[in-house]
Write a protein that holds these residues in place. Structure first.
Motif, PDB file in Angstrom:
ATOM      1  N   GLU A   7       0.864  -1.166   0.000  1.00 50.30           N
ATOM      2  CA  GLU A   7       0.000   0.000   0.000  1.00 50.30           C
ATOM      3  C   GLU A   7       0.907   1.223   0.000  1.00 50.30           C
ATOM      4  OE1 GLU A   7      -2.361  -0.643   3.483  1.00 50.30           O
ATOM      5  OE2 GLU A   7      -3.732  -1.969   2.407  1.00 50.30           O
ATOM      6  N   LEU A   8       0.446   2.309  -0.565  1.00 49.85           N
ATOM      7  CA  LEU A   8       1.275   3.503  -0.707  1.00 49.85           C
ATOM      8  C   LEU A   8       1.840   4.011   0.624  1.00 49.85           C
ATOM      9  CD1 LEU A   8       2.452   5.262  -2.891  1.00 49.85           C
ATOM     10  CD2 LEU A   8       0.440   6.733  -2.724  1.00 49.85           C
ATOM     11  N   PRO A   9       1.067   4.028   1.723  1.00 50.29           N
ATOM     12  CA  PRO A   9       1.669   4.453   2.998  1.00 50.29           C
ATOM     13  C   PRO A   9       2.827   3.551   3.442  1.00 50.29           C
ATOM     14  CG  PRO A   9      -0.710   4.522   3.150  1.00 50.29           C
ATOM     15  CD  PRO A   9      -0.384   3.846   1.851  1.00 50.29           C
ATOM     16  N   GLN A  10       2.724   2.256   3.154  1.00 50.78           N
ATOM     17  CA  GLN A  10       3.826   1.339   3.488  1.00 50.78           C
ATOM     18  C   GLN A  10       5.066   1.697   2.673  1.00 50.78           C
ATOM     19  OE1 GLN A  10       1.714  -2.286   2.512  1.00 50.78           O
ATOM     20  NE2 GLN A  10       1.756  -2.906   4.667  1.00 50.78           N
ATOM     21  N   TYR A  11       4.866   1.999   1.389  1.00 49.37           N
ATOM     22  CA  TYR A  11       6.002   2.388   0.554  1.00 49.37           C
ATOM     23  C   TYR A  11       6.644   3.656   1.084  1.00 49.37           C
ATOM     24  CZ  TYR A  11       8.807   4.347  -3.124  1.00 49.37           C
ATOM     25  OH  TYR A  11       9.854   4.914  -3.804  1.00 49.37           O
ATOM     26  N   LYS A  16      11.509   6.044   3.598  1.00 52.30           N
ATOM     27  CA  LYS A  16      12.189   6.824   4.635  1.00 52.30           C
ATOM     28  C   LYS A  16      13.163   5.980   5.452  1.00 52.30           C
ATOM     29  CE  LYS A  16       8.596  10.249   5.404  1.00 52.30           C
ATOM     30  NZ  LYS A  16       7.627  10.784   6.361  1.00 52.30           N
ATOM     31  N   GLN A  17      12.786   4.737   5.765  1.00 57.16           N
ATOM     32  CA  GLN A  17      13.536   3.955   6.744  1.00 57.16           C
ATOM     33  C   GLN A  17      14.550   2.980   6.160  1.00 57.16           C
ATOM     34  OE1 GLN A  17      10.359   2.214   9.045  1.00 57.16           O
ATOM     35  NE2 GLN A  17       9.953   4.126  10.116  1.00 57.16           N
ATOM     36  N   LEU A  18      14.278   2.395   5.006  1.00 53.28           N
ATOM     37  CA  LEU A  18      15.184   1.376   4.467  1.00 53.28           C
ATOM     38  C   LEU A  18      16.589   1.906   4.171  1.00 53.28           C
ATOM     39  CD1 LEU A  18      15.459  -1.592   3.752  1.00 53.28           C
ATOM     40  CD2 LEU A  18      14.751  -1.032   1.428  1.00 53.28           C
ATOM     41  N   PRO A  19      16.753   3.111   3.650  1.00 50.75           N
ATOM     42  CA  PRO A  19      18.117   3.593   3.397  1.00 50.75           C
ATOM     43  C   PRO A  19      18.993   3.671   4.653  1.00 50.75           C
ATOM     44  CG  PRO A  19      16.556   4.888   2.143  1.00 50.75           C
ATOM     45  CD  PRO A  19      15.750   4.023   3.074  1.00 50.75           C
ATOM     46  N   ASP A  20      18.391   3.839   5.828  1.00 50.39           N
ATOM     47  CA  ASP A  20      19.173   3.846   7.066  1.00 50.39           C
ATOM     48  C   ASP A  20      19.684   2.455   7.419  1.00 50.39           C
ATOM     49  OD1 ASP A  20      18.705   6.564   7.373  1.00 50.39           O
ATOM     50  OD2 ASP A  20      16.960   6.260   8.667  1.00 50.39           O
ATOM     51  N   TYR A  28      12.440   1.308  -6.100  1.00 56.20           N
ATOM     52  CA  TYR A  28      11.655   2.433  -6.593  1.00 56.20           C
ATOM     53  C   TYR A  28      10.186   2.043  -6.711  1.00 56.20           C
ATOM     54  CZ  TYR A  28      12.281  -0.042 -11.015  1.00 56.20           C
ATOM     55  OH  TYR A  28      12.298  -1.007 -11.994  1.00 56.20           O
ATOM     56  N   LEU A  29       9.356   3.053  -6.746  1.00 53.39           N
ATOM     57  CA  LEU A  29       7.921   2.861  -6.919  1.00 53.39           C
ATOM     58  C   LEU A  29       7.666   2.623  -8.397  1.00 53.39           C
ATOM     59  CD1 LEU A  29       5.108   2.939  -5.601  1.00 53.39           C
ATOM     60  CD2 LEU A  29       5.072   5.388  -6.068  1.00 53.39           C
ATOM     61  N   GLU A  30       7.283   1.400  -8.724  1.00 50.30           N
ATOM     62  CA  GLU A  30       7.072   1.042 -10.123  1.00 50.30           C
ATOM     63  C   GLU A  30       5.702   1.503 -10.617  1.00 50.30           C
ATOM     64  OE1 GLU A  30       6.747  -3.230 -11.674  1.00 50.30           O
ATOM     65  OE2 GLU A  30       8.822  -2.628 -12.092  1.00 50.30           O
ATOM     66  N   SER A  31       4.685   1.342  -9.781  1.00 48.14           N
ATOM     67  CA  SER A  31       3.350   1.813 -10.164  1.00 48.14           C
ATOM     68  C   SER A  31       2.504   2.024  -8.917  1.00 48.14           C
ATOM     69  CB  SER A  31       2.667   0.821 -11.100  1.00 48.14           C
ATOM     70  OG  SER A  31       2.392  -0.382 -10.432  1.00 48.14           O
ATOM     71  N   SER A  32       1.518   2.884  -9.062  1.00 39.73           N
ATOM     72  CA  SER A  32       0.589   3.167  -7.980  1.00 39.73           C
ATOM     73  C   SER A  32      -0.753   3.528  -8.605  1.00 39.73           C
ATOM     74  CB  SER A  32       1.111   4.317  -7.127  1.00 39.73           C
ATOM     75  OG  SER A  32       0.178   4.660  -6.135  1.00 39.73           O
ATOM     76  N   ALA A  45      -4.060   3.558  -1.655  1.00 44.03           N
ATOM     77  CA  ALA A  45      -3.633   3.237  -3.014  1.00 44.03           C
ATOM     78  C   ALA A  45      -2.707   2.024  -3.013  1.00 44.03           C
ATOM     79  CB  ALA A  45      -2.921   4.431  -3.631  1.00 44.03           C
ATOM     80  N   PRO A  46      -3.028   1.006  -3.813  1.00 40.09           N
ATOM     81  CA  PRO A  46      -2.099  -0.111  -3.970  1.00 40.09           C
ATOM     82  C   PRO A  46      -0.936   0.317  -4.858  1.00 40.09           C
ATOM     83  CG  PRO A  46      -4.003  -0.432  -5.375  1.00 40.09           C
ATOM     84  CD  PRO A  46      -4.253   0.812  -4.596  1.00 40.09           C
ATOM     85  N   CYS A  47       0.211  -0.289  -4.632  1.00 36.11           N
ATOM     86  CA  CYS A  47       1.357   0.043  -5.462  1.00 36.11           C
ATOM     87  C   CYS A  47       2.268  -1.172  -5.613  1.00 36.11           C
ATOM     88  CB  CYS A  47       2.123   1.229  -4.892  1.00 36.11           C
ATOM     89  SG  CYS A  47       2.870   0.960  -3.282  1.00 36.11           S
ATOM     90  N   VAL A  48       3.164  -1.068  -6.568  1.00 29.11           N
ATOM     91  CA  VAL A  48       4.172  -2.098  -6.808  1.00 29.11           C
ATOM     92  C   VAL A  48       5.527  -1.449  -6.609  1.00 29.11           C
ATOM     93  CG1 VAL A  48       5.165  -3.691  -8.486  1.00 29.11           C
ATOM     94  CG2 VAL A  48       2.694  -3.316  -8.449  1.00 29.11           C
ATOM     95  N   VAL A  49       6.341  -2.071  -5.747  1.00 28.20           N
ATOM     96  CA  VAL A  49       7.687  -1.582  -5.465  1.00 28.20           C
ATOM     97  C   VAL A  49       8.678  -2.574  -6.050  1.00 28.20           C
ATOM     98  CG1 VAL A  49       9.323  -0.936  -3.670  1.00 28.20           C
ATOM     99  CG2 VAL A  49       6.882  -0.523  -3.332  1.00 28.20           C
ATOM    100  N   ALA A  50       9.623  -2.067  -6.829  1.00 30.97           N
ATOM    101  CA  ALA A  50      10.635  -2.916  -7.449  1.00 30.97           C
ATOM    102  C   ALA A  50      11.966  -2.744  -6.721  1.00 30.97           C
ATOM    103  CB  ALA A  50      10.797  -2.550  -8.921  1.00 30.97           C
ATOM    104  N   PHE A  51      12.577  -3.858  -6.369  1.00 27.43           N
ATOM    105  CA  PHE A  51      13.897  -3.883  -5.745  1.00 27.43           C
ATOM    106  C   PHE A  51      14.886  -4.421  -6.758  1.00 27.43           C
ATOM    107  CE2 PHE A  51      11.022  -4.029  -2.214  1.00 27.43           C
ATOM    108  CZ  PHE A  51      11.657  -3.327  -1.205  1.00 27.43           C
TER     109      PHE A  51
END
Length: 66
Positions: A7-11, A16-20, A28-32, A45-51
């Protein structure tokens, strides 16, 4: 490449937190689809995050997070 459905709030928290924790991990955010929220069909909003990781790299990242 690993893709997660979030979900977009999770992204936003991840952004914010993963880079630490894992500064070398590229993602990156692939789609939302915020249109679903605007239409009242979804609360968030659902989204797809690509690693940019393979399976081993993703598992290592999860180990580092835990």
């Amino acid at each position: 490449m690993i893709r997660l459905n979030l979900e977009l709030p999770q992204y936003r928290r991840l952004e914010k937190q993963l880079p630490d924790i894992c500064p070398d991990v590229k993602f990156y955010l692939e789609s939302s689809d915020e249109t679903l929220v605007k239409l009242g069909l979804s609360d968030v909003a659902p989204c797809v995050v690509a690693f940019e990781l393979d399976e081993d790299g993703f598992e290592k990242m999860l180990d580092d997070i835990v």
